[in-house]
Write an enzyme that holds these catalytic residues in place. Structure first.
Site, PDB file in Angstrom:
ATOM      1  N   GLY A   1       0.741   3.171  -5.936  1.00  0.00           N
ATOM      2  CA  GLY A   1      -0.130   2.559  -6.931  1.00  0.00           C
ATOM      3  C   GLY A   1      -1.486   2.128  -6.418  1.00  0.00           C
TER       4      GLY A   1
ATOM      5  N   GLY B   1      -2.361  -0.131  -4.290  1.00  0.00           N
ATOM      6  CA  GLY B   1      -2.460  -0.316  -2.844  1.00  0.00           C
ATOM      7  C   GLY B   1      -2.674   0.992  -2.109  1.00  0.00           C
TER       8      GLY B   1
ATOM      9  CB  ALA C   1      -0.929  -0.001   1.207  1.00  0.00           C
ATOM     10  CG  ASN C   2       4.949   0.918  -1.021  1.00  0.00           C
ATOM     11  OD1 ASN C   2       4.623  -0.256  -0.896  1.00  0.00           O
ATOM     12  ND2 ASN C   2       5.745   1.330  -2.003  1.00  0.00           N
TER      13      ASN C   2
ATOM     14  CE1 TYR D   1       2.513  -9.379 -12.807  1.00  0.00           C
ATOM     15  CE2 TYR D   1       1.481  -9.360 -14.973  1.00  0.00           C
ATOM     16  CZ  TYR D   1       1.513  -8.946 -13.660  1.00  0.00           C
ATOM     17  OH  TYR D   1       0.534  -8.106 -13.171  1.00  0.00           O
TER      18      TYR D   1
END
Length: 295
Positions: free
Chosen positions: A25, A27, A22-23, A163
């Site tokens: 983008g 989040g 959550a730091n 990915y």
């Protein structure tokens, strides 16, 4: 945007959410929206300095905790001090990075995106009261998981395939968790979401010419903002009456943008035997026995 937006999120006063990554983008936008409707949010992040900057803007309802999903020791440390929450949002991830390994020797994308979240959910689930939301991607469509070489030790590494495999693993995990919770008679639920095409810091980490293309494509009309890209996971995390085990994403332009709603996914994800085998392999690799019976 027509349809469901952050203005439609029900009041979440008194509820607690854990949001990994959550730091920045998706989040960070998810945390912002949840705090805006009264929720308490734990920003579980590797980069706590960036998370602190986000939390300082959100106020006292946002707290920061250190969590590095590429290190199972960090996952266990986070879990040991965790006291409980209503919702876990498995949001953090890496995309198309060069071949690297986690602290435990896993290929970085499967290790962070899937195995780290698998172990985290296993450890936290007894203290999660409502639901788990796991973030996948439309790129799961290219997923072709090789259970005998999950960590790319035998094959020539292909970053986009790795990915896609990790995002297919996220989808399969979310579906299998829903199935096992239901079979155990648990009231807890599991949902899967994807952001469509959202312009975030996730792009531009390939360390090759693709970074230039990513920066250009992020400016095209097809790209959503990070705030709009966060809507499907917010929808899955807050709306009542959704069937457990369902997959949500944008509903326009082949699932790339638009208001959130139920999406289709690659039918290979419905292979119950393969999902069970992936679950067993994930338990083996992480060393975390995932028991939903007490949940």
């Amino acid at each position: 945007m027509n349809g469901w937006t952050s203005a439609n999120i029900p009041d979440q006063t008194g509820r607690t959410f854990v949001v990994t990554g959550a730091n920045s983008g998706l989040g960070a936008e998810t945390a912002k929206a949840l705090v805006g409707v009264g929720a308490n949010v734990i920003l579980a992040c590797r980069n706590t300095a960036k998370a602190d900057a986000v939390a300082s803007k959100l106020g006292p309802n946002a707290t920061v905790a250190q969590l590095d999903l590429a290190d199972l020791a960090s996952v266990r440390s986070f879990a040991s001090s965790f006291t409980g929450a209503d919702v876990l949002i498995n949001n953090a991830g890496l995309m198309a990075v060069p071949l690297r390994r986690t602290a435990d020797g896993f290929e970085m994308q499967i290790g962070t995106n899937h195995l780290g979240h698998f172990a985290l959910t296993a450890l936290l689930l007894p203290k999660i009261t409502d639901r788990v939301v796991t973030v996948s991607s439309g790129v799961h469509q290219i997923g072709n998981i090789q259970l005998d070489d999950l960590n790319w030790e035998k094959r020539r590494y292909r970053r986009w395939q790795a990915y896609g495999d990790s995002k297919m693993a996220n989808l399969m995990f979310g579906l299998e968790l829903a199935k096992r919770l239901a079979e155990a008679g648990s009231s807890k639920e599991s949902f899967i979401a994807h952001p469509g095409y959202a312009a975030t810091e996730l792009q531009g980490r390939s360390e090759n010419f693709m970074d230039v293309l990513a920066k250009l494509s992020n400016k095209l009309p097809i790209a959503q903002s990070a705030a709009d890209g966060a809507l499907p996971q917010l929808y899955a995390a807050t709306m009542s009456g959704l069937p457990s085990g369902t997959y949500y994403g944008p509903t326009k332009f082949f699932g790339l943008h638009g208001a959130p709603g139920r999406n289709k996914y690659k039918k290979a994800a419905d292979d119950a035997d393969f999902r069970a085998a992936l679950w067993a392999e994930s338990e083996k690799l992480t060393g975390e026995k995932f028991d939903v019976s007490g949940s």
